[in-house]
Each structure stands twice: as structure tokens, then as C-alpha cells.
Design a protein around this motif. Structure first.
Motif, PDB file in Angstrom:
ATOM      1  N   VAL A  24       3.623 -75.242  -2.090  1.00  0.00           N
ATOM      2  CA  VAL A  24       3.897 -75.005  -0.763  1.00  0.00           C
ATOM      3  C   VAL A  24       2.899 -75.931   0.137  1.00  0.00           C
ATOM      4  O   VAL A  24       2.612 -76.050   1.079  1.00  0.00           O
ATOM      5  CB  VAL A  24       4.347 -74.082  -0.133  1.00  0.00           C
ATOM      6  CG1 VAL A  24       4.043 -73.584   1.579  1.00  0.00           C
ATOM      7  CG2 VAL A  24       5.844 -73.916  -0.751  1.00  0.00           C
ATOM      8  N   VAL A  25       1.460 -74.593  -0.518  1.00  0.00           N
ATOM      9  CA  VAL A  25       0.063 -75.043  -0.312  1.00  0.00           C
ATOM     10  C   VAL A  25      -0.749 -75.507  -0.872  1.00  0.00           C
ATOM     11  O   VAL A  25      -0.853 -75.105  -2.266  1.00  0.00           O
ATOM     12  CB  VAL A  25      -0.474 -73.918   0.254  1.00  0.00           C
ATOM     13  CG1 VAL A  25       0.327 -73.575   1.895  1.00  0.00           C
ATOM     14  CG2 VAL A  25      -0.695 -72.093  -0.396  1.00  0.00           C
ATOM     15  N   SER A  26      -1.843 -76.112  -0.833  1.00  0.00           N
ATOM     16  CA  SER A  26      -3.338 -76.625  -1.201  1.00  0.00           C
ATOM     17  C   SER A  26      -4.414 -76.362  -0.714  1.00  0.00           C
ATOM     18  O   SER A  26      -4.838 -75.760  -0.670  1.00  0.00           O
ATOM     19  CB  SER A  26      -3.239 -78.352  -1.044  1.00  0.00           C
ATOM     20  OG  SER A  26      -1.556 -78.295  -1.992  1.00  0.00           O
ATOM     21  N   GLU A  27      -5.317 -75.788  -2.109  1.00  0.00           N
ATOM     22  CA  GLU A  27      -6.650 -75.613  -1.721  1.00  0.00           C
ATOM     23  C   GLU A  27      -7.532 -77.093  -1.635  1.00  0.00           C
ATOM     24  O   GLU A  27      -7.429 -77.596  -3.017  1.00  0.00           O
ATOM     25  CB  GLU A  27      -6.866 -74.161  -2.469  1.00  0.00           C
ATOM     26  CG  GLU A  27      -8.472 -74.260  -2.251  1.00  0.00           C
ATOM     27  CD  GLU A  27      -9.560 -73.694  -2.918  1.00  0.00           C
ATOM     28  OE1 GLU A  27     -10.661 -72.541  -2.866  1.00  0.00           O
ATOM     29  OE2 GLU A  27      -8.735 -72.685  -4.248  1.00  0.00           O
ATOM     30  N   VAL A  28      -8.472 -77.215  -0.928  1.00  0.00           N
ATOM     31  CA  VAL A  28      -8.884 -78.328  -0.771  1.00  0.00           C
ATOM     32  C   VAL A  28     -10.961 -77.947  -0.554  1.00  0.00           C
ATOM     33  O   VAL A  28     -11.438 -77.907   0.411  1.00  0.00           O
ATOM     34  CB  VAL A  28      -8.772 -79.416   0.237  1.00  0.00           C
ATOM     35  CG1 VAL A  28      -9.837 -80.855   0.305  1.00  0.00           C
ATOM     36  CG2 VAL A  28      -6.960 -79.867   0.509  1.00  0.00           C
ATOM     37  N   GLU A  29     -11.566 -78.772  -1.994  1.00  0.00           N
ATOM     38  CA  GLU A  29     -12.349 -78.212  -1.426  1.00  0.00           C
ATOM     39  C   GLU A  29     -13.593 -79.747  -1.114  1.00  0.00           C
ATOM     40  O   GLU A  29     -12.836 -80.509  -2.087  1.00  0.00           O
ATOM     41  CB  GLU A  29     -13.164 -77.595  -3.404  1.00  0.00           C
ATOM     42  CG  GLU A  29     -12.732 -76.242  -3.759  1.00  0.00           C
ATOM     43  CD  GLU A  29     -12.743 -76.986  -5.146  1.00  0.00           C
ATOM     44  OE1 GLU A  29     -14.066 -77.122  -5.354  1.00  0.00           O
ATOM     45  OE2 GLU A  29     -12.233 -75.605  -5.627  1.00  0.00           O
ATOM     46  N   VAL A  30     -14.556 -79.511  -0.191  1.00  0.00           N
ATOM     47  CA  VAL A  30     -15.181 -79.982   0.006  1.00  0.00           C
ATOM     48  C   VAL A  30     -16.497 -80.057  -0.256  1.00  0.00           C
ATOM     49  O   VAL A  30     -17.624 -78.879   0.171  1.00  0.00           O
ATOM     50  CB  VAL A  30     -15.078 -80.080   1.322  1.00  0.00           C
ATOM     51  CG1 VAL A  30     -15.908 -81.802   2.416  1.00  0.00           C
ATOM     52  CG2 VAL A  30     -13.555 -80.367   1.972  1.00  0.00           C
ATOM     53  N   GLU A  31     -17.236 -81.473  -0.489  1.00  0.00           N
ATOM     54  CA  GLU A  31     -18.370 -81.054  -0.779  1.00  0.00           C
ATOM     55  C   GLU A  31     -19.470 -81.286  -0.086  1.00  0.00           C
ATOM     56  O   GLU A  31     -19.025 -83.088   1.271  1.00  0.00           O
ATOM     57  CB  GLU A  31     -18.913 -81.853  -2.314  1.00  0.00           C
ATOM     58  CG  GLU A  31     -20.360 -81.730  -2.452  1.00  0.00           C
ATOM     59  CD  GLU A  31     -20.616 -82.294  -3.293  1.00  0.00           C
ATOM     60  OE1 GLU A  31     -21.416 -81.705  -4.328  1.00  0.00           O
ATOM     61  OE2 GLU A  31     -20.044 -82.731  -4.620  1.00  0.00           O
ATOM     62  N   THR A  32     -20.276 -80.761   0.963  1.00  0.00           N
ATOM     63  CA  THR A  32     -21.288 -81.108   2.575  1.00  0.00           C
ATOM     64  C   THR A  32     -22.451 -81.315   1.707  1.00  0.00           C
ATOM     65  O   THR A  32     -22.707 -79.855   1.279  1.00  0.00           O
ATOM     66  CB  THR A  32     -20.567 -80.287   3.512  1.00  0.00           C
ATOM     67  OG1 THR A  32     -20.805 -78.722   3.393  1.00  0.00           O
ATOM     68  CG2 THR A  32     -19.266 -80.139   3.966  1.00  0.00           C
ATOM     69  N   SER A  45       0.269 -81.753   4.231  1.00  0.00           N
ATOM     70  CA  SER A  45      -0.564 -82.487   5.103  1.00  0.00           C
ATOM     71  C   SER A  45      -1.801 -83.645   3.632  1.00  0.00           C
ATOM     72  O   SER A  45      -2.428 -83.967   4.583  1.00  0.00           O
ATOM     73  CB  SER A  45      -1.884 -81.292   5.171  1.00  0.00           C
ATOM     74  OG  SER A  45      -0.328 -80.969   6.715  1.00  0.00           O
ATOM     75  N   VAL A  46      -1.296 -82.865   3.018  1.00  0.00           N
ATOM     76  CA  VAL A  46      -2.116 -83.302   1.717  1.00  0.00           C
ATOM     77  C   VAL A  46      -2.381 -84.765   1.690  1.00  0.00           C
ATOM     78  O   VAL A  46      -2.431 -85.780   1.991  1.00  0.00           O
ATOM     79  CB  VAL A  46      -2.465 -82.617   0.987  1.00  0.00           C
ATOM     80  CG1 VAL A  46      -3.195 -83.915  -0.665  1.00  0.00           C
ATOM     81  CG2 VAL A  46      -3.554 -81.567   0.671  1.00  0.00           C
ATOM     82  N   GLN A  47      -0.744 -84.837   1.525  1.00  0.00           N
ATOM     83  CA  GLN A  47       0.019 -85.984   1.234  1.00  0.00           C
ATOM     84  C   GLN A  47       0.493 -86.933   2.845  1.00  0.00           C
ATOM     85  O   GLN A  47      -0.740 -87.965   2.484  1.00  0.00           O
ATOM     86  CB  GLN A  47       1.389 -85.206   1.477  1.00  0.00           C
ATOM     87  CG  GLN A  47       1.790 -85.586   0.261  1.00  0.00           C
ATOM     88  CD  GLN A  47       3.013 -84.716  -0.541  1.00  0.00           C
ATOM     89  OE1 GLN A  47       3.875 -84.414   0.339  1.00  0.00           O
ATOM     90  NE2 GLN A  47       3.362 -83.864  -1.710  1.00  0.00           N
ATOM     91  N   ASP A  48       0.245 -86.911   3.814  1.00  0.00           N
ATOM     92  CA  ASP A  48       0.012 -86.790   5.321  1.00  0.00           C
ATOM     93  C   ASP A  48      -0.712 -87.331   5.860  1.00  0.00           C
ATOM     94  O   ASP A  48      -1.190 -88.876   5.785  1.00  0.00           O
ATOM     95  CB  ASP A  48       0.524 -86.241   6.454  1.00  0.00           C
ATOM     96  CG  ASP A  48       2.680 -86.225   6.341  1.00  0.00           C
ATOM     97  OD1 ASP A  48       2.034 -86.524   5.239  1.00  0.00           O
ATOM     98  OD2 ASP A  48       2.376 -85.067   7.334  1.00  0.00           O
ATOM     99  N   LEU A  49      -1.707 -86.922   4.971  1.00  0.00           N
ATOM    100  CA  LEU A  49      -3.338 -87.862   4.881  1.00  0.00           C
ATOM    101  C   LEU A  49      -4.115 -88.463   4.076  1.00  0.00           C
ATOM    102  O   LEU A  49      -5.540 -88.680   4.590  1.00  0.00           O
ATOM    103  CB  LEU A  49      -4.738 -86.113   5.178  1.00  0.00           C
ATOM    104  CG  LEU A  49      -4.137 -85.279   6.265  1.00  0.00           C
ATOM    105  CD1 LEU A  49      -5.054 -84.356   6.823  1.00  0.00           C
ATOM    106  CD2 LEU A  49      -4.838 -86.271   7.597  1.00  0.00           C
TER     107      LEU A  49
END
Length: 71
Positions: A24-32, A45-49
Motif C-alpha cells: 500500500v505504501v512505500s518509503e522513498v529515500e532521496v539523496e540531497t 504514486s511511486v508507479q504513477d510518477l
């Protein structure tokens, strides 16, 4: 549709470092440049994006409260 302006002031441009997918939900880690920013969003949303490791994204942070603890 393109976003031409947004009122969120805390914006961190980066690349997706990892995605931990769930049903149902996913954790997305973004390196900034400021460090790792994690976001929990729906797996749909991960799939749609079309997000994947290496995708360029902007993490938008709008919080009503920031808590601090003394170490």
C-alpha cells in the motif's frame, strides 16, 4: 500541466537513492546536498510518477511542527 509556482519554501532537489515498496505504501529515500530525505507515499504514486533509483526529484517539505530533543 506544469507547475509554475508553489508556496512550499523547503525544497530539496535530489535523486532517488532507494525505494522500499510495500503493498500500500512505500518509503522513498532521496539523496540531497542537505542529506537523505525520506518520504512515505502510496505505492500507486511511486508507479504513477514512474519513480526508480536514480530518478531526479524535488522533495517538498511543509510541516506545521518541528520537534527538537536535547542530546
Amino acid at each position: 500541466m506544469a507547475i509554475t509556482a508553489i508556496n512550499v519554501r523547503n525544497q530539496f532537489k535530489g535523486r532517488v537513492k532507494a525505494i522500499h515498496s510495500g503493498p500500500v505504501v512505500s518509503e522513498v529515500e532521496v539523496e540531497t546536498p542537505a542529506g537523505i530525505v525520506s518520504s512515505v507515499i502510496t505505492t500507486r504514486s511511486v508507479q504513477d510518477l514512474a519513480l526508480g533509483v536514480g530518478s531526479e526529484v524535488v522533495a517538498l517539505v511543509k510541516a506545521t511542527e518541528v520537534s527538537l530533543a536535547k542530546l
